[in-house]
Enzyme design. Sequence first.
Site, mmCIF file in Angstrom:
data_model
loop_
_atom_site.group_PDB
_atom_site.id
_atom_site.type_symbol
_atom_site.label_atom_id
_atom_site.label_comp_id
_atom_site.label_asym_id
_atom_site.label_seq_id
_atom_site.Cartn_x
_atom_site.Cartn_y
_atom_site.Cartn_z
ATOM 1 N N HIS A 74 0.792 -1.325 -0.120
ATOM 2 C CA HIS A 74 -0.004 -0.027 0.241
ATOM 3 C C HIS A 74 0.778 1.246 0.138
ATOM 4 C CE1 HIS A 74 -4.197 -1.513 0.665
ATOM 5 N NE2 HIS A 74 -3.643 -2.401 1.141
ATOM 6 N N LYS A 89 -8.875 14.007 4.168
ATOM 7 C CA LYS A 89 -7.868 12.681 4.102
ATOM 8 C C LYS A 89 -7.083 12.784 5.518
ATOM 9 C CE LYS A 89 -6.445 14.004 0.115
ATOM 10 N NZ LYS A 89 -6.645 12.892 -0.712
ATOM 11 N N ARG A 90 -6.444 11.606 5.770
ATOM 12 C CA ARG A 90 -5.465 11.843 7.080
ATOM 13 C C ARG A 90 -4.637 13.008 6.606
ATOM 14 N NH1 ARG A 90 -5.713 8.034 11.226
ATOM 15 N NH2 ARG A 90 -3.815 9.192 11.919
ATOM 16 N N LYS A 128 0.425 14.457 1.731
ATOM 17 C CA LYS A 128 -0.695 14.902 1.254
ATOM 18 C C LYS A 128 -0.663 16.431 1.047
ATOM 19 C CE LYS A 128 -3.125 10.644 2.967
ATOM 20 N NZ LYS A 128 -3.790 10.233 2.020
ATOM 21 N N THR A 185 -8.283 6.645 -2.569
ATOM 22 C CA THR A 185 -9.535 6.426 -2.792
ATOM 23 C C THR A 185 -10.733 7.569 -2.712
ATOM 24 O OG1 THR A 185 -10.042 5.451 -0.545
ATOM 25 C CG2 THR A 185 -9.386 4.041 -2.304
ATOM 26 N N LYS A 231 -14.313 9.002 -4.640
ATOM 27 C CA LYS A 231 -15.605 9.152 -4.023
ATOM 28 C C LYS A 231 -16.029 10.506 -4.792
ATOM 29 C CE LYS A 231 -14.168 6.656 0.049
ATOM 30 N NZ LYS A 231 -13.299 7.147 1.221
HETATM 31 C C1 LIG Z 1 -12.036 7.172 1.661
HETATM 32 C C2 LIG Z 1 -11.467 7.783 2.822
HETATM 33 C C3 LIG Z 1 -10.198 8.000 3.242
HETATM 34 C C4 LIG Z 1 -9.020 7.883 2.101
HETATM 35 O O1 LIG Z 1 -9.038 9.175 1.732
HETATM 36 P P1 LIG Z 1 -7.511 9.555 0.410
HETATM 37 O O2 LIG Z 1 -8.090 10.804 0.106
HETATM 38 O O3 LIG Z 1 -7.653 8.370 -0.258
HETATM 39 O O4 LIG Z 1 -6.545 9.445 1.612
HETATM 40 C C5 LIG Z 1 -9.905 8.300 4.748
HETATM 41 N N1 LIG Z 1 -10.779 8.476 5.686
HETATM 42 C C6 LIG Z 1 -12.076 8.127 5.285
HETATM 43 C C7 LIG Z 1 -13.156 8.319 6.511
HETATM 44 C C8 LIG Z 1 -12.548 7.811 3.939
HETATM 45 O O5 LIG Z 1 -13.800 7.731 3.769
#
Ligand SMILES: *Cc1c(COP(=O)(O)O)cnc(C)c1O
Length: 790
Positions: free
Chosen positions: A333, A521-522, A527, A629, A633
């Site tokens: 990952h 995101k985190r 990032k 991911t 979304k």
């Molecule tokens: C989809 C999702 C992530 C991943 O987000 P990235 O932008 O791909 O890092 C992290 N936390 C939650 C709650 C999510 O739904």
Amino acid sequence: MNKRNFMDMVDTMLRADFGKGIEKASKQEKYYAVAKTVMTLIADDWNRTETAYKQGKQACYLSAEFLMGRALGNNLINLGIYENVKEALDKLGIDIRDLESAEEDAGLGNGGLGRLAACFLDSCATLNLPVTGYGIRYRYGIFKQRFEKGFQVEEGDHWLRWGDPWSVPRTEDRVVVEFSDGKVQAIPYDMPILGYDTKNINTLRLWQAEPITEFDFQLFNNQKYDQAVREKNRAEDISRVLYPNDSEKEGKILRLKQQYFFVSASLQDMIRRYKQNHGKDFREFAQFHAVQLNDTHPVVAIPELMRLLTDQEGMLWDEAWKVTVKTFAYTNHTILAEALEQWDSALYRKLLPRIYQIIQQIDKQFVNELKEKGYSKEQIEKMRIMSKNRIRMAWLAIYGCHTTNGVAALHTKILIECELKDWYELYPERFQNKTNGVTPRRWLLLSNPELADLITELLGTKAWIKDLSRLKELEKYTDNQEVLERFMKIKAVKKRQLAAYIHDHEGILIDPNSIFDIQIKRLHEYKRQLLNAFHILDLYYRLKENPELEIVPRTFIFGAKAAPGYYRAKAVIKFINEIAVLVNGDPEIHGKIKVVFVQNYGVSYAEKLFPAADVSEQISTAGKEASGTGNMKFMLNGTPTLGTYDGANVEIVEEAGEANNFIFGARVEELVEIQDHYNPKVYYEQVPGLKRVIDALTDGTFDDGGTGMFQELHQSILEGAAWHKADNYFICRDFEDYRKAQQAVDLAYRQPLEWAKKCWLNLVNSGKFSTDRTIDEYAKKIWHIEPNKI
Ligand SMILES: *Cc1c(COP(=O)(O)O)cnc(C)c1O
């Protein structure tokens, strides 16, 4: 089942569990009773599914994290009874949304990796695939976050406080897991995983650690209270809390215990089932079990299966090794060095002496193989599993698995060409790509029913929910103004809903007519939330200098948790919150820009944010985000990406067209070329406006409460530190490009129809990013399993 029956059952549950009828029950109690009713309704199908899966080959998905979120709405939708239950509750004056919000998120994961595991389970069930998830039932999930004076404050997430109607303890399947310092029991708690529009119900089996004897009354009677309690705690500690680090290894002994605990319990479970169904000849084990290792966290499964097959089942080493390699596959990952798990050999030797010996033997065997192949001493040292008192989990995984996969095309390419080049040359046939996805059930149907209804109406069928590629048929509406207007009206509705929610939860008013520019995101340096922050501050200064500057009003929304020990990430949160105070409180800005950092970003908040976005911020340093991911979304909800050539952004743009997204910044090749002589100071001095925003960290513009964290951040960009180069993530390199891309967004948004087309083309081309597609590839190319519909 009709509505009347359903509500009668809810009433019965309430009376049984809480001793009252529906009219007196609290929100929590009603939620609980509805959930229990669903559990009652699915019990038979759940059993039937388990029986059906027993005979053939099954896949097991081992993951230290499952970021499930709430189950009620999702389960009702997948059962196809959401509308019915909603109406029945309506009649009693109960809003189903209220009951849904009474549920605590099952936050048993940090971010993308754990959420991927959850989306995978949804797709496996929907595709009728015999797949079981295995993980840990943490008593405390990912911490709850709030802000005090702009600083992150963490609080324990006691998600089981009100009970857990979705889990069934299967005490009869408990197993014992042994460490050098004692044994513990692993009790499985099973959660049903409902597929969409199918009777199949899969299982997520989460292990809870408990002492062998609940409480040692001998000790208790002998007045050794402390020791009795200690024993109980020592066992329960193992599944007490999720480690809150995302993409960062955690070398603690308790973390190692967690890993071995759930891996050993899961393999013992498989072995018991194998014996029941297929006898004692374990040479065929891999014909019936495919085990996927989600990152290196469960990689101790490789020596553990060797132990079980040889020590316990009496198999010979060579035969057991063949079975082991045939059984396991590994998903990589990350390429971040700080995330590649390595364990201190001494820790392993102390806690898991037998496993340590087996790893030594695996290492020896591997070294011999390399010698036979003519590898040099240096090459062998570089690739061997145990080196310099370290156990390299990724190396153990690649050697002990038949397949290793990356999670997006670019990521797999980087693995093959750079990070794992030696390994690819040794085992080219072992490497595959499996581009990640997201489940369209949660991330569209549940979170954006308005848009889902429009899609169903236009396609004249709901078939797209299980075959997302059918969205492509909607491309013919790209020039249909009426459709586009309806589409954008839905976006406006979702923005108003989010604005109301943010007002309720953050106490901040935002303008639904402004551009909702969202980065969720985190919090991590790679990032680059800091790049976003610098741009906002630059825009603010430009507006102050030039009040005539015309921009489309913009609301910048952030959501992110920082690992509690990640000091610099916490500094970025404080910095953005300080910018919010400055910008939001300045009347001269006339509301042209607003900044909101929402608290406690998690799955349930995410469900409100993604559908309401106009701009998807995916601005990681090229080559650092394996897939992402969140980007998918947003796309699925018709939102263009403002992003770098990184992870799955590359494939998103490939599907939706470069012209419909906003791509900027250095690509991987450029960064590889400049990294050795990169000097951020050149950009700092020369790029207009850059110095001003960086220096705002230290020139007294902002107050970090005397912590010195802004000074440290400033230094990390311009001077670097002992453990990293200056501006490690190339913020200065990309600043100007990013600002230009942001201006392009502003200009594009002024043409409503053209903007709507971009959004539409993202939506209709998002078909590839369903986890149904991803899982179909895993099933066919890695697990070799077939659907088994009951
Ligand atoms: C989809 C999702 C992530 C991943 O987000 P990235 O932008 O791909 O890092 C992290 N936390 C939650 C709650 C999510 O739904």
